[in-house]
Enzyme design. Sequence first.
Site, PDB file in Angstrom:
ATOM      1  N   ARG A 189       3.668   6.790 -39.182  1.00  0.00           N
ATOM      2  CA  ARG A 189       3.777   5.906 -40.343  1.00  0.00           C
ATOM      3  C   ARG A 189       4.309   6.712 -41.512  1.00  0.00           C
ATOM      4  NH1 ARG A 189       1.324   8.951 -43.411  1.00  0.00           N
ATOM      5  NH2 ARG A 189       1.375   7.308 -44.971  1.00  0.00           N
ATOM      6  N   GLY A 190       4.632   5.982 -42.597  1.00  0.00           N
ATOM      7  CA  GLY A 190       5.282   6.634 -43.735  1.00  0.00           C
ATOM      8  C   GLY A 190       6.783   6.396 -43.604  1.00  0.00           C
ATOM      9  N   ALA A 191       7.412   6.011 -44.722  1.00  0.00           N
ATOM     10  CA  ALA A 191       8.795   5.516 -44.660  1.00  0.00           C
ATOM     11  C   ALA A 191       9.780   6.475 -43.962  1.00  0.00           C
ATOM     12  CB  ALA A 191       9.258   5.149 -46.059  1.00  0.00           C
ATOM     13  N   ARG A 213       8.327  -2.866 -38.482  1.00  0.00           N
ATOM     14  CA  ARG A 213       7.696  -2.940 -39.803  1.00  0.00           C
ATOM     15  C   ARG A 213       8.771  -3.355 -40.816  1.00  0.00           C
ATOM     16  NH1 ARG A 213       3.661   1.675 -41.527  1.00  0.00           N
ATOM     17  NH2 ARG A 213       2.893  -0.092 -42.770  1.00  0.00           N
ATOM     18  N   ASP A 243       8.419   3.075 -50.354  1.00  0.00           N
ATOM     19  CA  ASP A 243       8.933   2.544 -49.082  1.00  0.00           C
ATOM     20  C   ASP A 243      10.290   1.894 -49.253  1.00  0.00           C
ATOM     21  OD1 ASP A 243       5.859   2.645 -48.736  1.00  0.00           O
ATOM     22  OD2 ASP A 243       6.729   2.573 -46.719  1.00  0.00           O
ATOM     23  N   ASN A 301       5.580   0.420 -52.751  1.00  0.00           N
ATOM     24  CA  ASN A 301       4.788   1.486 -52.117  1.00  0.00           C
ATOM     25  C   ASN A 301       3.442   0.883 -51.710  1.00  0.00           C
ATOM     26  OD1 ASN A 301       4.512   4.300 -51.331  1.00  0.00           O
ATOM     27  ND2 ASN A 301       2.989   4.473 -52.940  1.00  0.00           N
ATOM     28  N   LYS A 302       2.616   1.687 -51.113  1.00  0.00           N
ATOM     29  CA  LYS A 302       1.314   1.244 -50.591  1.00  0.00           C
ATOM     30  C   LYS A 302       0.556   0.387 -51.599  1.00  0.00           C
ATOM     31  CE  LYS A 302       0.108   1.659 -47.337  1.00  0.00           C
ATOM     32  NZ  LYS A 302       0.304   0.572 -46.340  1.00  0.00           N
TER      33      LYS A 302
HETATM   34  O1  MRU Z   1       1.642   1.856 -44.343  1.00  0.00           O
HETATM   35  P1  MRU Z   1       2.084   3.280 -44.429  1.00  0.00           P
HETATM   36  O2  MRU Z   1       1.005   4.270 -44.197  1.00  0.00           O
HETATM   37  O3  MRU Z   1       3.313   3.527 -43.581  1.00  0.00           O
HETATM   38  O4  MRU Z   1       2.531   3.414 -45.936  1.00  0.00           O
HETATM   39  C1  MRU Z   1       3.047   4.625 -46.398  1.00  0.00           C
HETATM   40  C2  MRU Z   1       3.337   4.644 -47.833  1.00  0.00           C
HETATM   41  O5  MRU Z   1       3.151   3.680 -48.544  1.00  0.00           O
HETATM   42  C3  MRU Z   1       3.958   5.899 -48.387  1.00  0.00           C
HETATM   43  O6  MRU Z   1       3.561   6.121 -49.697  1.00  0.00           O
HETATM   44  C4  MRU Z   1       5.486   5.728 -48.354  1.00  0.00           C
HETATM   45  O7  MRU Z   1       5.904   5.357 -47.063  1.00  0.00           O
HETATM   46  C5  MRU Z   1       6.188   6.958 -48.752  1.00  0.00           C
HETATM   47  S1  MRU Z   1       6.097   8.183 -47.513  1.00  0.00           S
HETATM   48  C6  MRU Z   1       6.938   9.548 -48.002  1.00  0.00           C
END
Ligand code: MRU
Length: 353
Positions: A51-53, A94, A244, A254-255
């Site tokens: 996970r994470g963009a 996603r 994201d 973002n989250k």
């Molecule tokens: O749902 P996730 O855990 O994939 O969400 C991740 C985030 O919101 C991060 O802050 C974002 O992807 C940036 S990662 C460098």
Amino acid sequence: MNSSTNQVYPVIWHNNAVSLIDQTRLPGEYTFVEINRSEDMAQAITTMIVRGAPAIGVAAAYGMYMGAREIDSNDRGRFLEHLEKVAQMLRATRPTAVNLFWAISRMMKTAYETLGTVEEIKTNLFYTAQSINSEDLQTCQAIGDNGLKVLPTTPEKLCLLTHCNAGALATAGYGTALGVVRSAWSSGRLARVYADETRPRLQGAKLTTWECVQEGIPVTVITDSMAAHCMNQGFIDAVVVGADRIAANGDAANKIGTYSLALVAGAHNVPFFVAAPLSTVDFSLVDGSQISIEERHPVEIYQVGDTILTPTGVEFYNPAFDVTPANLITAIITEIGAFSPEELQHHQEKQVV
Ligand code: MRU
């Protein structure tokens, strides 16, 4: 993790397969899941093993290569048709992080632009996936260095608050927001990181803390609702978060919880930075209202471990992301420098000219 340097790489290519750190098991267990098939990669992205963009962009690129090597046809037209289906499957994992779509488009471009045999297309797809991985690592290091240039100059040692996990685990390695934290730490400018626990999936409490502990970075976990109080007490010198997807006007998804953090930071005159690679900027979207927000299963809200938190009969709303309006963002830190949201838009206009 590379044991000699404590470097964390969530997506590793070896022995013709991908090893993913299973992020659903951290911090309790540090284990890997081996992925050989495109379908399994799609599943790993959906279930948030990775996970994470930027990390899901890298994973999807390898997923595209795996999909390509699964295609048993030497006919270019038929091969490309099948590859489009693999792309479709990976795109459906996603919806919010644009890096996923960016990486898949880059892989499709490689396929279409390779004019040789199907075997040659497959080879080039592999090289493109490798480049997406290695470029992201360099990009994150540049983001870290650029972040250091815009952090407040006083006090000498800063306390930075971050949300979710935008660290090595969320990228090819090093991290975006946590990349800035790492650069601050290695140059002696960091006193402590405050990590929002980040309900409902707790990426801050579980993952950001895990990364900090690996590197000996002092970290304090707070619940999401404590940020205003901490700022009011003067504990926080700046906020640094990842993104994201960033629209052309600088609105940043973002989250979930990032938006309220930005409002609270604005109310306390605490600078609010978004750290992200340019591949996170979606210049095709005029503003953040056009960003598609993922909604996840309510179990993430109502159940912790084996405990059900709520009585039956209640309803849930579980958006995974929110959009922080550009006017609340002090600067967007990228691999080519830090920009105000307006400057970022002009950068795009200059690119087009
Ligand atoms: O749902 P996730 O855990 O994939 O969400 C991740 C985030 O919101 C991060 O802050 C974002 O992807 C940036 S990662 C460098």
